[in-house]
Write a protein that holds these residues in place. Structure first.
Motif, PDB file in Angstrom:
ATOM      1  N   ILE A 181       1.097 -33.328   8.204  1.00 42.31           N
ATOM      2  CA  ILE A 181       2.002 -32.434   8.947  1.00 42.31           C
ATOM      3  C   ILE A 181       1.275 -31.846  10.155  1.00 42.31           C
ATOM      4  N   ILE A 182       0.077 -31.370   9.944  1.00 37.43           N
ATOM      5  CA  ILE A 182      -0.698 -30.780  11.051  1.00 37.43           C
ATOM      6  C   ILE A 182      -0.969 -31.823  12.122  1.00 37.43           C
ATOM      7  N   HIS A 183      -1.364 -33.028  11.718  1.00 34.87           N
ATOM      8  CA  HIS A 183      -1.627 -34.097  12.687  1.00 34.87           C
ATOM      9  C   HIS A 183      -0.363 -34.446  13.479  1.00 34.87           C
ATOM     10  N   LEU A 184       0.762 -34.539  12.798  1.00 36.59           N
ATOM     11  CA  LEU A 184       2.029 -34.833  13.485  1.00 36.59           C
ATOM     12  C   LEU A 184       2.377 -33.719  14.462  1.00 36.59           C
ATOM     13  N   ARG A 185       2.270 -32.488  14.013  1.00 36.22           N
ATOM     14  CA  ARG A 185       2.601 -31.335  14.866  1.00 36.22           C
ATOM     15  C   ARG A 185       1.728 -31.315  16.128  1.00 36.22           C
ATOM     16  N   GLU A 186       0.468 -31.676  15.979  1.00 40.88           N
ATOM     17  CA  GLU A 186      -0.452 -31.685  17.123  1.00 40.88           C
ATOM     18  C   GLU A 186      -0.068 -32.726  18.173  1.00 40.88           C
ATOM     19  N   ASN A 187       0.677 -33.744  17.772  1.00 43.41           N
ATOM     20  CA  ASN A 187       1.022 -34.830  18.688  1.00 43.41           C
ATOM     21  C   ASN A 187       2.409 -34.736  19.298  1.00 43.41           C
ATOM     22  N   ILE A 188       3.264 -33.862  18.813  1.00 54.94           N
ATOM     23  CA  ILE A 188       4.641 -33.787  19.312  1.00 54.94           C
ATOM     24  C   ILE A 188       4.665 -33.550  20.818  1.00 54.94           C
ATOM     25  N   ASN A 189       4.002 -32.510  21.275  1.00 58.68           N
ATOM     26  CA  ASN A 189       4.007 -32.201  22.709  1.00 58.68           C
ATOM     27  C   ASN A 189       3.192 -33.204  23.506  1.00 58.68           C
ATOM     28  N   LYS A 190       2.125 -33.711  22.907  1.00 58.15           N
ATOM     29  CA  LYS A 190       1.280 -34.702  23.592  1.00 58.15           C
ATOM     30  C   LYS A 190       2.103 -35.943  23.963  1.00 58.15           C
ATOM     31  N   PHE A 191       2.892 -36.437  23.025  1.00 57.71           N
ATOM     32  CA  PHE A 191       3.722 -37.606  23.317  1.00 57.71           C
ATOM     33  C   PHE A 191       4.730 -37.297  24.418  1.00 57.71           C
ATOM     34  N   ALA A 192       5.312 -36.104  24.375  1.00 52.45           N
ATOM     35  CA  ALA A 192       6.340 -35.744  25.359  1.00 52.45           C
ATOM     36  C   ALA A 192       5.758 -35.487  26.739  1.00 52.45           C
ATOM     37  N   THR A 193       4.686 -34.707  26.821  1.00 52.46           N
ATOM     38  CA  THR A 193       4.189 -34.282  28.133  1.00 52.46           C
ATOM     39  C   THR A 193       3.129 -35.212  28.708  1.00 52.46           C
ATOM     40  N   GLU A 194       2.173 -35.605  27.895  1.00 53.52           N
ATOM     41  CA  GLU A 194       1.080 -36.435  28.405  1.00 53.52           C
ATOM     42  C   GLU A 194       1.500 -37.889  28.607  1.00 53.52           C
ATOM     43  N   TYR A 195       2.300 -38.411  27.663  1.00 53.97           N
ATOM     44  CA  TYR A 195       2.685 -39.827  27.725  1.00 53.97           C
ATOM     45  C   TYR A 195       4.125 -40.041  28.193  1.00 53.97           C
ATOM     46  N   HIS A 196       4.862 -38.963  28.403  1.00 47.24           N
ATOM     47  CA  HIS A 196       6.260 -39.033  28.870  1.00 47.24           C
ATOM     48  C   HIS A 196       7.119 -39.907  27.946  1.00 47.24           C
ATOM     49  N   ASP A 197       6.924 -39.723  26.659  1.00 44.48           N
ATOM     50  CA  ASP A 197       7.663 -40.488  25.653  1.00 44.48           C
ATOM     51  C   ASP A 197       8.381 -39.525  24.718  1.00 44.48           C
ATOM     52  N   LEU A 198       9.548 -39.102  25.152  1.00 39.45           N
ATOM     53  CA  LEU A 198      10.348 -38.177  24.346  1.00 39.45           C
ATOM     54  C   LEU A 198      10.858 -38.836  23.066  1.00 39.45           C
ATOM     55  N   GLY A 199      11.037 -40.158  23.115  1.00 39.96           N
ATOM     56  CA  GLY A 199      11.504 -40.867  21.924  1.00 39.96           C
ATOM     57  C   GLY A 199      10.515 -40.764  20.780  1.00 39.96           C
ATOM     58  N   THR A 200       9.248 -41.023  21.069  1.00 41.65           N
ATOM     59  CA  THR A 200       8.228 -40.921  20.020  1.00 41.65           C
ATOM     60  C   THR A 200       8.011 -39.471  19.619  1.00 41.65           C
TER      61      THR A 200
END
Length: 157
Positions: free
Chosen positions: A115-134
């Motif tokens: 859960i912690i690992h997933l939570r840490e990546n939510i914004n990273k995927f959206a902002t850093e990689y521009h992948d709102l789907g993931t």
């Protein structure tokens, strides 16, 4: 090859790597839950045996969803035990006792790690990689693990 989905090649490679780590975590947690299902003992055997079965079935579906997300962004999903053990954040535990409380505590800790690992990546995927789907996908996956963790915690009361 350009996948034509609006994510750069370098970003999709980074996303695929992070998703591969999540897939490895899902696989290790699935295996540990299967182990608990097969080997639990005690007065609560039947109920907890069925409970673990429900949990590993949910994890099986999660693994498939993660692998398919990796494929959807144009990469291949890892599928060997060797690679999973290299990528996972979890550890393989070997237990001496097969009591339900011990298995539940161990599995709960693994869900919390995931859960912690997933939570840490939510914004990273959206902002850093521009992948709102993931980002959206792993938000849903995190919610699934939060519910599974709640169900495990409820057994410890």
């Amino acid at each position: 090859m350009n996948k034509g989905i609006g994510i750069t090649e370098s970003s999709s490679a980074e996303i695929a790597l992070e998703l591969s780590k999540i897939l490895a975590d899902e696989f290790v947690l699935y295996t540990k839950t299967r182990n608990a299902h097969w080997n639990v003992e005690g007065a609560d055997f039947y109920a907890i045996h069925k409970f673990f079965e429900n949990q590993y079935e949910q994890l099986d579906e999660a693994m498939d969803d993660v692998a398919e997300r990796i494929r959807a962004i144009g990469h291949y999903a890892p599928a060997t035990l060797k690679i999973y053990l290299q990528l996972t954040h979890l550890s393989e535990e070997s237990r001496e006792d097969n009591d339900s409380a011990g298995y539940i505590k161990e599995l709960l800790a693994d869900h919390q790690t995931l859960i912690i690992h997933l939570r840490e990546n939510i914004n990273k995927f959206a902002t850093e990689y521009h992948d709102l789907g993931t980002s959206d996908f792993i938000t849903g996956l995190m919610e699934t693990h939060e519910k599974m963790a709640w169900m495990l915690r409820a057994h410890l009361k």
